[in-house]
Structure formats: C-alpha cells, structure tokens
Write an enzyme that holds these catalytic residues in place. Structure first.
Site, PDB file in Angstrom:
ATOM      1  N   GLY A   1      39.561  44.710  40.154  1.00  0.00           N
ATOM      2  CA  GLY A   1      39.921  43.502  40.866  1.00  0.00           C
ATOM      3  C   GLY A   1      41.407  43.231  40.717  1.00  0.00           C
TER       4      GLY A   1
ATOM      5  CD  GLN B   1      46.056  40.619  38.223  1.00  0.00           C
ATOM      6  OE1 GLN B   1      45.135  40.651  39.019  1.00  0.00           O
ATOM      7  NE2 GLN B   1      46.043  41.324  37.115  1.00  0.00           N
TER       8      GLN B   1
ATOM      9  CB  CYS C   1      43.841  41.550  32.316  1.00  0.00           C
ATOM     10  SG  CYS C   1      44.814  40.760  33.596  1.00  0.00           S
ATOM     11  CG  LEU C   2      44.760  46.161  36.676  1.00  0.00           C
ATOM     12  CD1 LEU C   2      44.945  46.348  38.173  1.00  0.00           C
ATOM     13  CD2 LEU C   2      44.652  47.507  35.978  1.00  0.00           C
TER      14      LEU C   2
ATOM     15  CG  HIS D   1      39.481  38.609  35.161  1.00  0.00           C
ATOM     16  ND1 HIS D   1      39.537  39.001  33.844  1.00  0.00           N
ATOM     17  CD2 HIS D   1      40.691  38.963  35.694  1.00  0.00           C
ATOM     18  CE1 HIS D   1      40.720  39.543  33.589  1.00  0.00           C
ATOM     19  NE2 HIS D   1      41.438  39.539  34.701  1.00  0.00           N
ATOM     20  CD  GLU D   2      40.843  39.919  39.467  1.00  0.00           C
ATOM     21  OE1 GLU D   2      42.012  39.509  39.546  1.00  0.00           O
ATOM     22  OE2 GLU D   2      40.500  40.849  38.711  1.00  0.00           O
TER      23      GLU D   2
ATOM     24  CG  HIS E   1      44.573  36.828  37.452  1.00  0.00           C
ATOM     25  ND1 HIS E   1      45.577  36.876  36.503  1.00  0.00           N
ATOM     26  CD2 HIS E   1      43.766  37.879  37.187  1.00  0.00           C
ATOM     27  CE1 HIS E   1      45.360  37.924  35.704  1.00  0.00           C
ATOM     28  NE2 HIS E   1      44.271  38.535  36.087  1.00  0.00           N
TER      29      HIS E   1
END
Ligand code: ZN
Length: 173
Positions: free
Chosen positions: A46, A51, A91-92, A133-134, A137
């Site tokens: 995702g 991000q 997480c990226l 999670h997204e 963000h």
C-alpha cells in the site's frame, strides 16, 4: 508512469494532512499510476500520496498474492469499524522497522474512484489493516504513533541510529 522517491521518517512532510480531491482529471490518474508503480518498485502492499510528498487524499494498495490487482481509493473515509486485530506492520517510509499494531478487525470505507464515482468497500484481515494504515498516512499519522510511548521511543532511537550509520557509510562509499 514513473517511480517516485518515497519520503522517509522523520521527514516533516509525512505529518501533513491530505486535502480532499475535487478534480478527477488526467493529472490525478497520472499520480495514481505513479503511485502504483512506486508501490510495486518498493515491494509495498500500500502507498498513500503523503508518502511521495503529494497532498491529494489518495491511496493505492494491492494485497493480492500475485500482486496484479491494484486498487485506487480517493477521499477514503472509514464509516464503520468493528472488532480488534493485532498484526505485524511495516512501512515503506520507516524501512526495517516492524512491530505489532492493534487495529479494527473489520472496516467499511467509502471512497471515490478515478472518475469520481463513489464506492464502498467492506474489508477484513490484511485489507482492513492496510486501509487503516494508509488512511492514517493521509491524516499525517504513522503506525509508530499507535504504539505505547516506551516502545515507540525505543524503535525510533534504533531506527534513527541505523539511518545515521547508513548515511555515514554512504558518504564514505
Ligand atoms: Zn506506511
């Protein structure tokens, strides 16, 4: 399509709140395409626009096993949540940090597609976790924020020390 650089914690832009999308045009479609490509290039399931430093309230995800089903959520809102589920997240934007996080086990999310058409998704399991999670963000929130303060601080220190080490050796090499 293009792979965009992913912002890394503690970049302050990760704390910005996304803005509601009102124009469903070619520029938005291009942004979504770049995000899907960026997500695949980094091996993520995702990615939120926040991000890559974009302000649109937009996220992409693909939790399918063969990674061939990208989904785009624009202006996503969690309208219902139910139960509890604890699972390990990464997480990226915070590479090499993984920790167990508690979330709702099931969520209902209202969103728009690239044409501005509304749709509703009932999600559970990995899809539900990924959506939460997204969407976090897009609110400027990271999964670290959901940990207990001592655990958060311990992970944060270890992560920052590892990053400093990476930068030091990168400059040398
Ligand atoms: Zn993340």
């Amino acid at each position: 399509m293009a792979v965009r650089p992913v912002l890394l914690y503690p970049d302050p832009r990760l704390r910005l709140k996304a803005e509601e999308v009102t124009r469903f045009d070619a520029g938005l479609a291009r942004l979504a395409e770049d995000m899907v490509e960026t997500m695949y290039a980094h091996g993520g399931i995702g990615l939120a626009a926040t991000q890559i430093g974009a302000r649109e309230r937009l996220l992409v995800l693909d939790v399918a096993e063969d990674r061939r089903e990208p989904h785009v959520f624009i202006n996503p809102v969690i309208v219902a949540r139910e139960g509890h589920l604890t699972s390990e997240e990464g997480c990226l934007s915070i590479p090499d940090v993984r920790e167990r996080v508690e979330r709702a086990a099931r969520v209902r999310v209202d969103a728009r597609d690239l044409h501005g058409q509304p749709h509703t998704v009932e999600a559970e399991g990995l899809l539900a976790v990924c959506l939460q999670h997204e969407i976090d963000h897009l609110e400027g929130r990271l999964f670290l924020d959901r940990l207990s303060p001592p655990k958060r601080e311990r992970l944060r220190r270890r992560y920052l020390a590892a990053r400093r080490e990476t930068e030091r050796t990168a400059v040398r090499g």
